[in-house]
Design an enzyme around this catalytic site. Structure first.
Site, PDB file in Angstrom:
ATOM      1  N   ASP A 102      69.596   1.452  33.496  1.00  0.00           N
ATOM      2  CA  ASP A 102      70.216   1.651  31.971  1.00  0.00           C
ATOM      3  C   ASP A 102      71.858   1.303  32.196  1.00  0.00           C
ATOM      4  O   ASP A 102      72.154   0.995  33.032  1.00  0.00           O
ATOM      5  CB  ASP A 102      70.212   3.301  31.994  1.00  0.00           C
ATOM      6  CG  ASP A 102      68.896   3.743  31.553  1.00  0.00           C
ATOM      7  OD1 ASP A 102      68.028   3.105  31.265  1.00  0.00           O
ATOM      8  OD2 ASP A 102      68.883   5.083  31.752  1.00  0.00           O
TER       9      ASP A 102
HETATM   10  N1  URA Z   1      65.886   6.413  35.669  1.00  0.00           N
HETATM   11  C1  URA Z   1      66.922   6.363  34.688  1.00  0.00           C
HETATM   12  O1  URA Z   1      66.826   7.443  33.664  1.00  0.00           O
HETATM   13  N2  URA Z   1      67.814   5.208  34.392  1.00  0.00           N
HETATM   14  C2  URA Z   1      67.833   4.335  35.000  1.00  0.00           C
HETATM   15  O2  URA Z   1      68.476   3.489  34.752  1.00  0.00           O
HETATM   16  C3  URA Z   1      66.976   4.354  36.288  1.00  0.00           C
HETATM   17  C4  URA Z   1      66.063   5.236  36.445  1.00  0.00           C
END
Ligand code: URA
Length: 230
Positions: A102
């Protein structure tokens, strides 16, 4: 293979820069100066030297990035800076991240132009373990850890598959074997909590190099490449 393609594949420069490098007489093939960018060489047999250093042919490129917050993994999110842009000085075409993080997640992200490896590592059936450091909004009980390990309902068709969860001084260490959208955040929500900081520490047996600051990257070593290929 053309010498200019060989040099471009090895990130010596852009096609235009390579033309100039060749024109300046900085490239030797088997001890002879090259003047024609279209000259054909055998990458397995011929010795190519640029400014006195032998260039070993690299068909594919593999990097480890310590992803900073605020940068997106995909290439499609309009105005945001992408992880691929952070490596633009390398001059490697067709780099893609192996899996996504993310925008606000930091830590280990691998990038490659090796399509076969990319496909292999993101395939859901491979169940490659991914270890995250999670700083939760409030502390987790033993029961929460047990639920995270056994699998929780995050609103998909199926609960999450078994994971590993334990507390360390810096926070929760969670290893998951799938890669669903916002998975870690949704798992924490499923136990009534919230992620305030998320960092990926490991993919399979490969750990983030602690010497890489956020936004820094480097090539994988041969040993590291073996670790992820296996
Ligand atoms: N899980 C999440 O919620 N975000 C990420 O970036 C990676 C795994």
């Amino acid at each position: 293979m053309r010498i200019d393609k060989f040099l471009a594949d090895n990130s010596i420069g852009t096609r235009k820069e390579i033309k100039a490098i060749i024109k300046a007489g900085r490239i030797l093939v088997n001890d002879k100066q090259v003047s024609d960018p279209g000259m054909h060489i055998d990458p397995e047999k011929d010795e190519v030297i640029c400014d006195g250093s032998v260039i070993t042919y690299e068909r594919f490129h593999y990097y480890m990035l310590n992803k900073p917050a605020g940068v997106v993994s995909s290439t499609r999110e309009g105005a945001s800076v992408t992880v691929v842009e952070l490596l633009s000085d390398e001059g490697v075409k067709n780099l893609s991240p192996i899996g996504r993080l993310d925008k606000d997640t930091v830590g280990l992200l691998l990038l490659t132009d090796d399509g076969a490896l990319l496909h292999d590592l993101i395939s859901p059936s491979k169940h490659v373990g991914k270890e995250y450091l999670v700083v939760p909004e409030h502390s987790l009980t033993d029961d929460d850890l047990k639920k995270l390990e056994e699998g929780v309902d995050i609103g998909d068709d199926k609960p999450t598959i078994p994971a590993k969860a334990h507390m360390e001084e810096d926070g929760l260490h969670l290893i998951i074997y799938e890669g669903r959208f916002h998975q870690v955040k949704r798992m924490l929500e499923a136990v009534g909590n919230k992620v305030t900081y998320l960092k990926r520490l490991k993919m399979g047996e490969l750990s983030l190099d602690p010497d890489l600051g956020e936004g820094e990257y480097r090539k994988l070593t041969l040993e590291e490449l073996e670790l992820i290929k296996n």
